[in-house]
Design a protein around this motif. Sequence first.
Motif, mmCIF file in Angstrom:
data_model
loop_
_atom_site.group_PDB
_atom_site.id
_atom_site.type_symbol
_atom_site.label_atom_id
_atom_site.label_comp_id
_atom_site.label_asym_id
_atom_site.label_seq_id
_atom_site.Cartn_x
_atom_site.Cartn_y
_atom_site.Cartn_z
ATOM 1 N N TYR A 223 27.031 2.812 33.344
ATOM 2 C CA TYR A 223 25.717 2.582 32.739
ATOM 3 C C TYR A 223 24.661 2.427 33.832
ATOM 4 O O TYR A 223 24.899 1.777 34.856
ATOM 5 C CB TYR A 223 25.734 1.329 31.864
ATOM 6 N N ASP A 224 23.510 3.006 33.578
ATOM 7 C CA ASP A 224 22.382 2.893 34.499
ATOM 8 C C ASP A 224 21.288 2.067 33.824
ATOM 9 O O ASP A 224 20.834 2.398 32.714
ATOM 10 C CB ASP A 224 21.847 4.285 34.854
ATOM 11 N N ILE A 225 20.845 0.997 34.495
ATOM 12 C CA ILE A 225 19.778 0.138 33.967
ATOM 13 C C ILE A 225 18.439 0.738 34.403
ATOM 14 O O ILE A 225 18.097 0.737 35.586
ATOM 15 C CB ILE A 225 19.924 -1.305 34.461
ATOM 16 N N ILE A 226 17.703 1.268 33.459
ATOM 17 C CA ILE A 226 16.415 1.918 33.761
ATOM 18 C C ILE A 226 15.353 0.890 34.090
ATOM 19 O O ILE A 226 14.649 0.982 35.100
ATOM 20 C CB ILE A 226 15.965 2.801 32.582
ATOM 21 N N ASN A 227 15.234 -0.111 33.237
ATOM 22 C CA ASN A 227 14.188 -1.107 33.456
ATOM 23 C C ASN A 227 14.508 -2.356 32.642
ATOM 24 O O ASN A 227 15.202 -2.297 31.619
ATOM 25 C CB ASN A 227 12.817 -0.555 33.043
ATOM 26 N N THR A 228 13.994 -3.482 33.107
ATOM 27 C CA THR A 228 14.081 -4.737 32.358
ATOM 28 C C THR A 228 12.685 -5.346 32.290
ATOM 29 O O THR A 228 11.966 -5.384 33.296
ATOM 30 C CB THR A 228 15.052 -5.723 33.022
ATOM 31 N N LEU A 229 12.308 -5.837 31.135
ATOM 32 C CA LEU A 229 10.969 -6.383 30.924
ATOM 33 C C LEU A 229 11.059 -7.729 30.212
ATOM 34 O O LEU A 229 11.791 -7.860 29.221
ATOM 35 C CB LEU A 229 10.123 -5.427 30.062
ATOM 36 N N VAL A 230 10.319 -8.701 30.734
ATOM 37 C CA VAL A 230 10.171 -9.978 30.034
ATOM 38 C C VAL A 230 8.975 -9.811 29.095
ATOM 39 O O VAL A 230 7.821 -9.858 29.512
ATOM 40 C CB VAL A 230 9.950 -11.140 31.017
ATOM 41 N N THR A 231 9.265 -9.589 27.833
ATOM 42 C CA THR A 231 8.205 -9.238 26.883
ATOM 43 C C THR A 231 7.605 -10.435 26.161
ATOM 44 O O THR A 231 6.543 -10.305 25.540
ATOM 45 C CB THR A 231 8.756 -8.250 25.841
ATOM 46 N N ASP A 232 8.252 -11.587 26.202
ATOM 47 C CA ASP A 232 7.692 -12.737 25.489
ATOM 48 C C ASP A 232 8.219 -14.024 26.105
ATOM 49 O O ASP A 232 9.408 -14.132 26.442
ATOM 50 C CB ASP A 232 8.062 -12.670 23.998
ATOM 51 N N ILE A 233 7.296 -14.997 26.260
ATOM 52 C CA ILE A 233 7.644 -16.343 26.707
ATOM 53 C C ILE A 233 7.009 -17.306 25.714
ATOM 54 O O ILE A 233 5.784 -17.380 25.612
ATOM 55 C CB ILE A 233 7.150 -16.621 28.136
ATOM 56 N N ASP A 234 7.825 -18.019 24.989
ATOM 57 C CA ASP A 234 7.318 -18.851 23.899
ATOM 58 C C ASP A 234 7.766 -20.299 24.098
ATOM 59 O O ASP A 234 8.901 -20.653 23.765
ATOM 60 C CB ASP A 234 7.839 -18.313 22.558
ATOM 61 N N PRO A 235 6.882 -21.158 24.632
ATOM 62 C CA PRO A 235 7.248 -22.581 24.762
ATOM 63 C C PRO A 235 7.255 -23.272 23.402
ATOM 64 O O PRO A 235 6.829 -22.718 22.388
ATOM 65 C CB PRO A 235 6.147 -23.149 25.675
ATOM 66 N N ASP A 236 7.708 -24.509 23.409
ATOM 67 C CA ASP A 236 7.679 -25.310 22.200
ATOM 68 C C ASP A 236 6.242 -25.479 21.711
ATOM 69 O O ASP A 236 5.299 -25.510 22.498
ATOM 70 C CB ASP A 236 8.316 -26.680 22.485
ATOM 71 N N ILE A 237 6.045 -25.624 20.400
ATOM 72 C CA ILE A 237 4.714 -25.675 19.813
ATOM 73 C C ILE A 237 3.910 -26.846 20.355
ATOM 74 O O ILE A 237 2.689 -26.747 20.595
ATOM 75 C CB ILE A 237 4.820 -25.737 18.266
ATOM 76 N N GLN A 238 4.551 -28.003 20.579
ATOM 77 C CA GLN A 238 3.838 -29.156 21.122
ATOM 78 C C GLN A 238 3.378 -28.891 22.552
ATOM 79 O O GLN A 238 2.289 -29.303 22.950
ATOM 80 C CB GLN A 238 4.729 -30.396 21.068
ATOM 81 N N VAL A 239 4.208 -28.189 23.313
ATOM 82 C CA VAL A 239 3.831 -27.859 24.692
ATOM 83 C C VAL A 239 2.648 -26.893 24.693
ATOM 84 O O VAL A 239 1.710 -27.024 25.484
ATOM 85 C CB VAL A 239 5.034 -27.258 25.439
ATOM 86 N N LEU B 239 17.173 -12.354 23.178
ATOM 87 C CA LEU B 239 16.387 -13.572 22.995
ATOM 88 C C LEU B 239 17.169 -14.752 23.566
ATOM 89 O O LEU B 239 18.301 -15.022 23.153
ATOM 90 C CB LEU B 239 16.087 -13.801 21.511
ATOM 91 N N ILE B 240 16.545 -15.440 24.517
ATOM 92 C CA ILE B 240 17.240 -16.495 25.255
ATOM 93 C C ILE B 240 16.430 -17.788 25.140
ATOM 94 O O ILE B 240 15.197 -17.777 25.269
ATOM 95 C CB ILE B 240 17.388 -16.132 26.745
ATOM 96 N N LYS C 20 11.580 -20.153 24.766
ATOM 97 C CA LYS C 20 12.315 -18.988 24.289
ATOM 98 C C LYS C 20 11.760 -17.751 24.985
ATOM 99 O O LYS C 20 10.559 -17.504 24.926
ATOM 100 C CB LYS C 20 12.187 -18.858 22.771
ATOM 101 N N MET C 21 12.657 -17.016 25.614
ATOM 102 C CA MET C 21 12.250 -15.849 26.390
ATOM 103 C C MET C 21 12.925 -14.601 25.829
ATOM 104 O O MET C 21 14.130 -14.595 25.554
ATOM 105 C CB MET C 21 12.611 -16.036 27.861
ATOM 106 N N LYS C 22 12.105 -13.555 25.664
ATOM 107 C CA LYS C 22 12.630 -12.282 25.170
ATOM 108 C C LYS C 22 12.662 -11.280 26.316
ATOM 109 O O LYS C 22 11.628 -10.995 26.924
ATOM 110 C CB LYS C 22 11.757 -11.764 24.028
#
Length: 328
Positions: free
Chosen positions: A153-169, A69-70, A81-83
């Motif tokens: 380590y082998d990276i199989i896949n990466t997924l952006v599963t959630d993008i959550d802007p601020d509530i006012q936005v 979570l970033i 906030k991006m997951k």
Amino acid sequence: MGTAFIILIVFGVFIFLSSFFTVKQQTSVIVERFGKFTSVRNSGLQLKIPIIDRIAGRVNLKIQQLDVLIETQTKDNVFIKMKVSVQFKVIQEHVYEAFYKLEYPHDQITAYVFDVVRAEVPKLILDDVFVRKDDIAIAVKRELNEAMTTYGYDIINTLVTDIDPDIQVKNAMNRINAAEREKTAAMFESEAQRIRIVAKAKAEAESKKLQGQGIADQRREIARGLVESVEVLNNVGINSQEASALIVITQHYDTLQAIGADTNSNLILLPNSPQAASDMLNSMVTSFSASNIIGEEMKRQPKKVKKTNNSDINYNPSDTSEPTETAQ
């Protein structure tokens, strides 16, 4: 003596049993001897030297998932906030590197994800973040593969599963979308109204055109019927004036009959006395006769003289020939 023997037997059994161990499927075991790496053991029943060899650790070969979570900022200064979900596994041929070179793989992967996301997202505005989330995921996977392959380590896949802007936005975006859809709906409603008006106008025009054609055809047929009626009456010795008057009187009585047939009609035709038809007939015959007399008198009037350029022009209104000049 007996007790010592029993102890020896028990110790021997313990040593014997500790020489064997099992490894589960999709798991690798690191075996060390006096603290030094000896071998990697895979699934099945394995043998080791008791007391001398020991199991240093077990490495999971299954595909694992790490959710990161970033919180970061976009180009248009919107905090989101991006997951990011990272799916990875240990390469079986590189179990040694995965076990000895990297102590906390989850922390390492999280650090790389943070680094890539916070480098890519600030280049994009908020709308583009939603549209190009797959590009962000590809950039994260590419960076992780380059970094984590070294550690086994082998990276199989990466997924952006959630993008959550601020509530006012989010509220502002919802209002913008609602206004845009209302605008589109209004445009479609206006277009539909215009189509209805145009179609109605075309239908009315076509109706008026057909109505006019019907009236013209009706009058044409009425005129033909009148001509035929006059010709029939002339054949029995009734002149044109009397025939016309008779036809008018007949139509008068037909109208009265049609009005009387409609019980709900409140129309009154004036004049409507028993003498009305006779008076109408006499008036019409008189007017026709008077018009004929006036026409004959106009034909017998002398020719009028019109002066033009010092010359007389003999002019007769009833004469269709060219006028003649008479010199003074």
